[in-house]
Scaffold this active site. Structure first.
Site, PDB file in Angstrom:
ATOM      1  N   SER A  19       0.852  -1.196   0.000  1.00 19.79           N
ATOM      2  CA  SER A  19       0.000   0.000   0.000  1.00 19.79           C
ATOM      3  C   SER A  19       0.882   1.238   0.000  1.00 19.79           C
ATOM      4  O   SER A  19       1.586   1.519   0.971  1.00 19.79           O
ATOM      5  CB  SER A  19      -0.908   0.017   1.230  1.00 19.79           C
ATOM      6  OG  SER A  19      -1.546   1.278   1.286  1.00 19.79           O
ATOM      7  N   HIS A  44      -1.332  -1.342  -4.179  1.00 16.55           N
ATOM      8  CA  HIS A  44      -2.608  -0.930  -3.583  1.00 16.55           C
ATOM      9  C   HIS A  44      -2.600   0.592  -3.407  1.00 16.55           C
ATOM     10  O   HIS A  44      -1.680   1.152  -2.809  1.00 16.55           O
ATOM     11  CB  HIS A  44      -2.767  -1.637  -2.235  1.00 16.55           C
ATOM     12  CG  HIS A  44      -4.096  -1.453  -1.596  1.00 16.55           C
ATOM     13  ND1 HIS A  44      -5.224  -2.167  -1.973  1.00 16.55           N
ATOM     14  CD2 HIS A  44      -4.497  -0.641  -0.585  1.00 16.55           C
ATOM     15  CE1 HIS A  44      -6.248  -1.802  -1.225  1.00 16.55           C
ATOM     16  NE2 HIS A  44      -5.839  -0.866  -0.375  1.00 16.55           N
ATOM     17  N   ASP A  46      -4.728   3.686  -1.922  1.00 20.04           N
ATOM     18  CA  ASP A  46      -5.817   4.050  -1.013  1.00 20.04           C
ATOM     19  C   ASP A  46      -6.275   5.470  -1.267  1.00 20.04           C
ATOM     20  O   ASP A  46      -5.522   6.425  -1.031  1.00 20.04           O
ATOM     21  CB  ASP A  46      -5.326   3.948   0.440  1.00 20.04           C
ATOM     22  CG  ASP A  46      -5.270   2.509   0.901  1.00 20.04           C
ATOM     23  OD1 ASP A  46      -6.269   1.792   0.726  1.00 20.04           O
ATOM     24  OD2 ASP A  46      -4.219   2.108   1.432  1.00 20.04           O
ATOM     25  N   MET A  48      -8.968   8.345  -0.253  1.00 15.70           N
ATOM     26  CA  MET A  48      -9.901   8.703   0.826  1.00 15.70           C
ATOM     27  C   MET A  48     -10.547  10.055   0.537  1.00 15.70           C
ATOM     28  O   MET A  48      -9.885  10.958   0.026  1.00 15.70           O
ATOM     29  CB  MET A  48      -9.140   8.769   2.147  1.00 15.70           C
ATOM     30  CG  MET A  48      -8.400   7.480   2.459  1.00 15.70           C
ATOM     31  SD  MET A  48      -7.642   7.540   4.074  1.00 15.70           S
ATOM     32  CE  MET A  48      -6.673   6.015   4.039  1.00 15.70           C
ATOM     33  N   HIS A  77      -8.430   1.317  -4.164  1.00 14.27           N
ATOM     34  CA  HIS A  77      -9.397   1.157  -3.078  1.00 14.27           C
ATOM     35  C   HIS A  77     -10.012   2.515  -2.781  1.00 14.27           C
ATOM     36  O   HIS A  77      -9.362   3.392  -2.213  1.00 14.27           O
ATOM     37  CB  HIS A  77      -8.638   0.590  -1.859  1.00 14.27           C
ATOM     38  CG  HIS A  77      -9.461   0.466  -0.620  1.00 14.27           C
ATOM     39  ND1 HIS A  77      -8.890   0.232   0.622  1.00 14.27           N
ATOM     40  CD2 HIS A  77     -10.806   0.511  -0.401  1.00 14.27           C
ATOM     41  CE1 HIS A  77      -9.846   0.163   1.534  1.00 14.27           C
ATOM     42  NE2 HIS A  77     -11.015   0.328   0.940  1.00 14.27           N
ATOM     43  N   MET A  79     -12.278   4.756  -0.723  1.00 14.12           N
ATOM     44  CA  MET A  79     -13.001   4.906   0.550  1.00 14.12           C
ATOM     45  C   MET A  79     -13.839   6.170   0.430  1.00 14.12           C
ATOM     46  O   MET A  79     -13.472   7.237   0.917  1.00 14.12           O
ATOM     47  CB  MET A  79     -11.981   4.977   1.697  1.00 14.12           C
ATOM     48  CG  MET A  79     -11.402   3.617   2.016  1.00 14.12           C
ATOM     49  SD  MET A  79      -9.808   3.692   2.850  1.00 14.12           S
ATOM     50  CE  MET A  79      -8.728   3.721   1.443  1.00 14.12           C
ATOM     51  N   MET A 148     -11.835  -5.537   5.299  1.00 15.18           N
ATOM     52  CA  MET A 148     -11.034  -4.579   6.064  1.00 15.18           C
ATOM     53  C   MET A 148     -10.740  -5.174   7.434  1.00 15.18           C
ATOM     54  O   MET A 148     -11.657  -5.562   8.159  1.00 15.18           O
ATOM     55  CB  MET A 148     -11.800  -3.259   6.242  1.00 15.18           C
ATOM     56  CG  MET A 148     -11.981  -2.438   4.987  1.00 15.18           C
ATOM     57  SD  MET A 148     -10.465  -2.029   4.084  1.00 15.18           S
ATOM     58  CE  MET A 148      -9.461  -1.242   5.347  1.00 15.18           C
ATOM     59  N   GLY A 155      -3.177   4.356   8.013  1.00 12.33           N
ATOM     60  CA  GLY A 155      -2.277   3.216   8.058  1.00 12.33           C
ATOM     61  C   GLY A 155      -1.768   3.019   9.482  1.00 12.33           C
ATOM     62  O   GLY A 155      -2.014   3.838  10.365  1.00 12.33           O
ATOM     63  N   GLY A 156      -1.099   1.916   9.707  1.00 12.39           N
ATOM     64  CA  GLY A 156      -0.424   1.683  10.982  1.00 12.39           C
ATOM     65  C   GLY A 156      -1.314   1.270  12.140  1.00 12.39           C
ATOM     66  O   GLY A 156      -0.902   1.343  13.300  1.00 12.39           O
ATOM     67  N   ASP A 186      -6.891  -5.995   4.261  1.00 12.69           N
ATOM     68  CA  ASP A 186      -6.278  -4.670   4.258  1.00 12.69           C
ATOM     69  C   ASP A 186      -6.350  -4.079   5.657  1.00 12.69           C
ATOM     70  O   ASP A 186      -7.440  -3.849   6.182  1.00 12.69           O
ATOM     71  CB  ASP A 186      -7.060  -3.794   3.257  1.00 12.69           C
ATOM     72  CG  ASP A 186      -6.472  -2.425   3.053  1.00 12.69           C
ATOM     73  OD1 ASP A 186      -5.399  -2.130   3.617  1.00 12.69           O
ATOM     74  OD2 ASP A 186      -7.096  -1.644   2.309  1.00 12.69           O
ATOM     75  N   SER A 209       2.433  -0.227   6.303  1.00 12.09           N
ATOM     76  CA  SER A 209       3.514   0.041   7.262  1.00 12.09           C
ATOM     77  C   SER A 209       4.519  -1.094   7.346  1.00 12.09           C
ATOM     78  O   SER A 209       5.728  -0.871   7.291  1.00 12.09           O
ATOM     79  CB  SER A 209       2.939   0.277   8.658  1.00 12.09           C
ATOM     80  OG  SER A 209       1.829   1.113   8.585  1.00 12.09           O
TER      81      SER A 209
HETATM   82  C1  DX5 Z   1      -6.581   1.762   5.722  1.00 10.50           C
HETATM   83  C2  DX5 Z   1      -6.069   1.588   4.312  1.00 10.50           C
HETATM   84  C3  DX5 Z   1      -5.019   0.549   4.226  1.00 10.50           C
HETATM   85  C4  DX5 Z   1      -3.739   0.918   4.832  1.00 10.50           C
HETATM   86  C5  DX5 Z   1      -3.102  -0.297   5.410  1.00 10.50           C
HETATM   87  O1  DX5 Z   1      -7.310   2.888   5.824  1.00 10.50           O
HETATM   88  O2  DX5 Z   1      -7.112   1.184   3.468  1.00 10.50           O
HETATM   89  O3  DX5 Z   1      -4.750   0.135   2.896  1.00 10.50           O
HETATM   90  O4  DX5 Z   1      -2.853   1.476   3.896  1.00 10.50           O
HETATM   91  O5  DX5 Z   1      -2.003   0.139   6.076  1.00 10.50           O
HETATM   92  P1  DX5 Z   1      -1.256  -0.724   7.165  1.00 10.50           P
HETATM   93  O6  DX5 Z   1      -0.704  -1.915   6.458  1.00 10.50           O
HETATM   94  O7  DX5 Z   1      -0.212   0.220   7.655  1.00 10.50           O
HETATM   95  O8  DX5 Z   1      -2.263  -1.099   8.195  1.00 10.50           O
HETATM   96 ZN    ZN Z   2      -6.811  -0.005   1.259  1.00  7.61          ZN
END
Ligand code: DX5
Ligand code: ZN
Length: 226
Positions: A19, A44, A46, A48, A77, A79, A148, A155-156, A186, A209
């Site tokens: 990601s 991937h 993301d 948002m 992806h 969101m 999810m 992330g993280g 994810d 991460s």
């Molecule tokens: C969450 C995202 C994920 C995120 C995952 O909101 O959709 O794709 O990047 O990140 P890690 O692997 O750090 O949890």
């Molecule tokens: Zn994602």
């Protein structure tokens, strides 16, 4: 260059999808090259909207600019509260698969079908608190189911283990109906949680991460994909 899950060898292969959210947003080219350089086939992305999730990332222009740099499979992806309004922009930007969420109010089935008409593969995503029943109506019409394992937005975060039971249900429905979709997780995926996911039928693992922090990224990918 899409790696089609249907009828190709890729279908049965376990894949890591790094990601880029966890990359360096002042140098996403470098972050993409790091993912590509370790042999990952999927990236991937993301996206948002600040409504469905309390964060913003980047838009179609960034996807289009990254597209020029690589033939990786772009796993986009969204969101979004209203993904139906933006799928064309991301298809035009070069997405290979566009995944939309089941939770917001918009015409989900029509949007999935529209994504395919735009020449992309399509996925349906569900949050950790959503029962599998909510995605059942769409399982026959998707190329990917995204479970999810955190509440999306950042992330993280820590992996939510209770989602494993739902993934098992999705995998059972897949087998019972001979569906061909990939099952992706994810959020909070690392070498330990990846093992738990693969044990319940996951074949596509997003890692942000843990991937970008890992010292040996080839070894990380090989361990995830074995
Ligand atoms: C969450 C995202 C994920 C995120 C995952 O909101 O959709 O794709 O990047 O990140 P890690 O692997 O750090 O949890
Ligand atoms: Zn994602």
């Amino acid at each position: 260059m899409p790696l089609l899950p249907f009828g190709s060898k890729v279908m049965h292969k376990t894949l890591l999808a790094p990601s880029i959210l966890a990359g360096n947003h002042a140098n996403l080219e470098q972050s993409l090259k790091i993912a590509e350089g370790c042999g990952a086939e999927w990236l991937h992305l993301d996206i948002m909207d600040g409504h469905f999730v309390p964060n913003l990332t980047f838009g179609p222009q960034t996807v289009a600019d990254l597209r020029k740099l690589s033939k990786m499979y772009f796993d986009v992806h969204l969101m979004f509260s209203q993904p139906d309004k933006y799928i064309k922009a991301f298809a035009d930007a070069g997405a290979d698969c566009i995944t939309i969420h089941v939770e917001p109010k918009y015409p989900v089935a029509e949007t999935l079908s529209e994504i395919r008409k735009l020449g992309c593969q399509c996925g349906i995503a569900f949050n950790p608190d959503i029962p599998v029943e909510k995605i059942i109506p769409f399982l026959g019409d998707v190329d990917l189911v995204l479970a999810m394992t955190v509440f999306p937005g950042f992330g993280g975060q820590s992996f939510i283990e209770s989602v494993l039971e739902k993934i098992k249900q999705v995998d059972e429905l897949k087998a019972a109906n001979d569906y061909q979709f990939r099952i992706e997780v994810d959020g909070g995926v690392d070498l330990k949680t990846a093992g738990l996911c693969k044990a319940v039928g996951v074949d596509t693992l997003v890692a942000g991460s843990a991937f970008y922090k890992s010292e040996d990224k080839v070894a990380f990918r090989e361990e995830i994909e074995k």
